[in-house]
Structure formats: structure tokens, C-alpha cells
Write an enzyme that holds these catalytic residues in place. Structure first.
Site, PDB file in Angstrom:
ATOM      1  N   GLU A 116      -0.445  14.896 -68.529  1.00 37.90           N
ATOM      2  CA  GLU A 116      -1.001  14.041 -67.757  1.00 37.90           C
ATOM      3  C   GLU A 116      -0.446  14.085 -66.402  1.00 37.90           C
ATOM      4  O   GLU A 116      -0.586  13.201 -65.358  1.00 37.90           O
ATOM      5  CB  GLU A 116      -0.456  12.374 -68.179  1.00 37.90           C
ATOM      6  CG  GLU A 116      -0.809  12.162 -69.823  1.00 37.90           C
ATOM      7  CD  GLU A 116      -2.524  11.877 -69.865  1.00 37.90           C
ATOM      8  OE1 GLU A 116      -3.286  12.013 -69.031  1.00 37.90           O
ATOM      9  OE2 GLU A 116      -2.529  11.808 -71.095  1.00 37.90           O
ATOM     10  N   HIS A 139       4.328   6.360 -68.164  1.00 48.05           N
ATOM     11  CA  HIS A 139       3.140   6.288 -69.088  1.00 48.05           C
ATOM     12  C   HIS A 139       3.737   6.150 -70.417  1.00 48.05           C
ATOM     13  O   HIS A 139       4.590   6.915 -71.063  1.00 48.05           O
ATOM     14  CB  HIS A 139       1.992   7.359 -68.999  1.00 48.05           C
ATOM     15  CG  HIS A 139       1.174   7.587 -70.357  1.00 48.05           C
ATOM     16  ND1 HIS A 139       0.513   6.428 -70.499  1.00 48.05           N
ATOM     17  CD2 HIS A 139       1.062   8.415 -71.033  1.00 48.05           C
ATOM     18  CE1 HIS A 139      -0.366   6.869 -71.628  1.00 48.05           C
ATOM     19  NE2 HIS A 139      -0.027   8.012 -72.056  1.00 48.05           N
ATOM     20  N   HIS A 141       3.082   4.123 -74.996  1.00 47.74           N
ATOM     21  CA  HIS A 141       2.151   3.923 -75.886  1.00 47.74           C
ATOM     22  C   HIS A 141       2.840   2.528 -76.633  1.00 47.74           C
ATOM     23  O   HIS A 141       2.967   2.520 -77.795  1.00 47.74           O
ATOM     24  CB  HIS A 141       1.912   4.707 -76.818  1.00 47.74           C
ATOM     25  CG  HIS A 141       1.510   6.100 -76.424  1.00 47.74           C
ATOM     26  ND1 HIS A 141       1.324   7.288 -77.115  1.00 47.74           N
ATOM     27  CD2 HIS A 141       0.845   6.506 -75.282  1.00 47.74           C
ATOM     28  CE1 HIS A 141       0.943   8.369 -76.533  1.00 47.74           C
ATOM     29  NE2 HIS A 141       0.446   7.657 -75.125  1.00 47.74           N
ATOM     30  N   GLU A 169       7.683 -16.060 -67.256  1.00 47.84           N
ATOM     31  CA  GLU A 169       7.970 -15.197 -66.215  1.00 47.84           C
ATOM     32  C   GLU A 169       6.977 -14.046 -65.791  1.00 47.84           C
ATOM     33  O   GLU A 169       7.181 -13.410 -64.913  1.00 47.84           O
ATOM     34  CB  GLU A 169       9.377 -14.796 -66.302  1.00 47.84           C
ATOM     35  CG  GLU A 169      10.102 -16.094 -65.972  1.00 47.84           C
ATOM     36  CD  GLU A 169      11.837 -16.040 -65.923  1.00 47.84           C
ATOM     37  OE1 GLU A 169      12.230 -14.642 -65.811  1.00 47.84           O
ATOM     38  OE2 GLU A 169      12.368 -16.952 -65.948  1.00 47.84           O
ATOM     39  N   HIS A 210      -4.875   3.286 -76.118  1.00 47.26           N
ATOM     40  CA  HIS A 210      -4.196   4.604 -75.792  1.00 47.26           C
ATOM     41  C   HIS A 210      -2.739   4.194 -75.228  1.00 47.26           C
ATOM     42  O   HIS A 210      -1.954   4.433 -75.930  1.00 47.26           O
ATOM     43  CB  HIS A 210      -4.673   5.474 -74.722  1.00 47.26           C
ATOM     44  CG  HIS A 210      -4.007   6.663 -74.380  1.00 47.26           C
ATOM     45  ND1 HIS A 210      -4.703   8.039 -74.274  1.00 47.26           N
ATOM     46  CD2 HIS A 210      -2.698   6.830 -74.234  1.00 47.26           C
ATOM     47  CE1 HIS A 210      -3.509   8.792 -73.929  1.00 47.26           C
ATOM     48  NE2 HIS A 210      -2.385   8.203 -74.048  1.00 47.26           N
TER      49      HIS A 210
HETATM   50  P1  13P Z   1       2.036  15.125 -73.037  1.00 46.40           P
HETATM   51  O1  13P Z   1       3.056  15.278 -74.321  1.00 46.40           O
HETATM   52  O2  13P Z   1       1.317  16.153 -72.530  1.00 46.40           O
HETATM   53  O3  13P Z   1       3.089  14.338 -71.927  1.00 46.40           O
HETATM   54  O4  13P Z   1       1.283  13.993 -73.596  1.00 46.40           O
HETATM   55  C1  13P Z   1       1.660  12.876 -74.055  1.00 46.40           C
HETATM   56  C2  13P Z   1       0.600  11.728 -73.628  1.00 46.40           C
HETATM   57  O5  13P Z   1       0.971  10.387 -74.075  1.00 46.40           O
HETATM   58  C3  13P Z   1      -0.669  11.896 -73.669  1.00 46.40           C
HETATM   59  O6  13P Z   1      -1.420  10.840 -72.929  1.00 46.40           O
HETATM   60 ZN    ZN Z   2      -0.406   8.925 -73.744  1.00 43.23          ZN
END
Ligand code: 13P
Ligand code: ZN
Length: 271
Positions: A116, A139, A141, A169, A210
Site C-alpha cells: 500500500e 492503515h 482492518h 466525544e 476492507h
Molecule cells: P501489506 O502486507 O503489503 O502491507 O498489505 C496488507 C494490507 O492490509 C493490504 O491492504
Molecule cells: Zn488492508
């Protein structure tokens, strides 16, 4: 030369990746972090003339020329970062108008930066224009935010208002709201460009089905943004199927604006 594993930015990065894993936001290799560093911060720890590898990025980002990034590796597990930082993390210097990343440290097993990288670097460039103090793109999940994108409209105003209504809040922590992208193929320049565009108006960008992107001036602020949005999403997922008898009204949100000296995103609250 000082020991890079004792650098404050390294300790902060390792603790943050571990904390994210412990929160359940980063299963397997899920998630990635990039922390921008100044040359002066890195110089006491590394020989900056010793380039281990030159990696083409596949995009241009002239704003980032000469910047250093401590970044997680592709396919690497957040749970392992604390035990083998030099394998799971790397430090790169961006050159050639963003087209080249020079590996200065890390990825010791021959690995490379996150898939990413486009979304990270393009988001850094976008956020620096809004706030020159921005240093972090993150980033992950988080379960409830992800779940919410299956059952809630992806309309940004509606999505934001629901999160704001879930904890008092929330509006204070992210008054600009969250932006939302529909499902797109991850790891591409296209999703990178779309994310960066959304980053112009908010520090949080949800990737439907995602995960989420956050940006901030340091790892704590960015972690806190995601943590707060995820908490709100968790409450939503607990109550979405139940009749709602009470809520935080727009009138009460205006009281929060006054109390905390913040301004909610234009047009997101009734006058
Ligand atoms: P990477 O292992 O390449 O960082 O990818 C993980 C991910 O969350 C892709 O969206
Ligand atoms: Zn991801």
C-alpha cells in the site's frame, strides 16, 4: 553511531504496531504504517550514504523528495514487529520526484515496503498540504468499522453522523468527519490516488469492506483517531438491530462545538 533500535521513533513505531495487533486490527499481515522522518532525526543512527537497494515506486510524488519514512514491510505480521524490527520494518529515502525509494535500513530478509506504499505516500503528500505537521499514515482492518460498511449506507455525511451519534466525544475527536471510498482493488495507484483525494478533507478514510486509513501528526494521534472511530462503530454494531430510543441530537452536537471550540464539517449538522 547510535543504536537505531533505541531511537525514540523506532520504539514508538514498535509499540504502536504491537498495540494495533493487540487491538485485533491487524490479523496476519493486515495493515501498514508509515512514519515520516527528517534527515536530522535519522542521521545519528545510520550512514545515509549507504543505500542497500533502490526500489522503483511506480508513481511520482515530488513533494516527498528527500523525505525519510519508517515503514512496515509487505506480507509482514504486526505481531512480529516487536521481536524482529529489522526484518519487518524498513527506512527508505524518497528521491527522483518520488519515483525511487532508497532502502537505508531494514527489510533484512530481502523484503520490501508495504504493497500500500502508493496510498501511504500519496496520502502523506495530500495531508502535508493541509497540515505541514502531518507525519503518520496508518492503515488497518478494525472489525466493527469493517462490519459497518456491510450494513450502513456509505454516504459520507450519513456515515459520519452515525459515528458522531455513538459516543459524545466523537465529534470532538474528528469534527471533519470520515470520508468513505467504495470497494476498490487494494495495493494500486488508483486506490492510492482516491485515498489521497479523500485525505484533502478528512484524516480518516474508510475503505468499504476492507478497513480504514488514518493520518496525523504523530503515531498516538493517528492511533487515537482510529481507536475512537472503531469504538463508535462497535457501539453501532451492538445497537443497529435494536429500536433506538435515544440519541445525541444535533442541538447537543452544537453544544459540544462550543464547549470544545471545534467546528463540525460544514453541512453535516442541522442549523
Ligand atoms: P501489506 O502486507 O503489503 O502491507 O498489505 C496488507 C494490507 O492490509 C493490504 O491492504
Ligand atoms: Zn488492508
Amino acid at each position: 553511531m547510535k543504536n537505531i533500535l533505541e531511537a525514540p521513533f523506532m520504539i514508538d513505531m514498535i509499540r504502536t504496531a504491537t498495540n494495533m495487533y493487540n487491538h485485533g486490527w491487524d490479523e496476519r499481515n493486515g495493515g501498514n504504517i508509515s512514519l515520516m522522518l527528517e534527515e536530522a532525526e535519522v542521521a545519528p543512527y545510520l550512514d545515509l550514504d549507504s543505500v542497500k537497494l533502490k526500489i522503483p515506486t511506480g508513481f511520482t510524488a515530488p513533494e516527498l523528495d528527500g523525505k525519510y519514512f519508517l515503514v512496515t514491510g509487505t506480507g509482514k505480521y504486526f505481531k512480529n514487529v516487536q521481536y524482529a524490527p529489522e526484518t519487518n520494518l524498513g527506512i527508505v529515502r524518497i528521491t527522483a520526484y518520488g519515483e525511487l525509494a532508497e532502502l537505508i535500513w531494514g527489510f533484512n530478509d530481502g523484503g520490501s515496503f508495504t504493497s500500500e506504499f502508493p496510498a501511504h505516500m500519496m496520502s502523506h503528500a495530500a495531508r502535508l498540504k493541509v497540515n505541514p505537521e502531518n507525519r503518520v499514515v496508518m492503515h488497518c482492518h478494525p472489525t466493527n468499522l469493517l462490519a459497518m460498511t456491510y450494513v450502513h449506507t456509505l454516504d459520507e455525511r450519513e456515515f459520519t453522523r452515525t459515528l458522531w451519534q455513538m459516543c459524545t466525544e466523537c465529534i470532538v475527536v474528528f469534527p471533519e468527519g470520515v470520508n468513505v471510498l467504495p470497494w476498490m482493488l487494494c495495493g494500486t495507484n488508483e486506490i492510492g490516488e482516491a485515498t489521497a483525494e479523500k485525505m484533502q478533507t478528512a484524516r480518516l478514510v474508510v475503505w468499504a469492506q476492507h478497513g480504514i486509513y488514518g493520518a496525523g501528526k504523530d503515531l498516538d494521534e493517528t492511533f487515537g483517531l482510529i481507536e475512537t472511530a472503531e469504538k463508535a462503530a462497535e457501539i453501532y454494531m451492538k445497537i443497529a438491530h435494536l429500536p433506538r430510543l435515544n440519541t445525541i441530537t444535533d442541538e447537543q452536537m452544537h453544544l459540544l462545538e462550543q464547549r470544545f471550540h471545534i467546528k463540525a464539517r460544514e453541512g453535516y449538522l442541522a442549523e
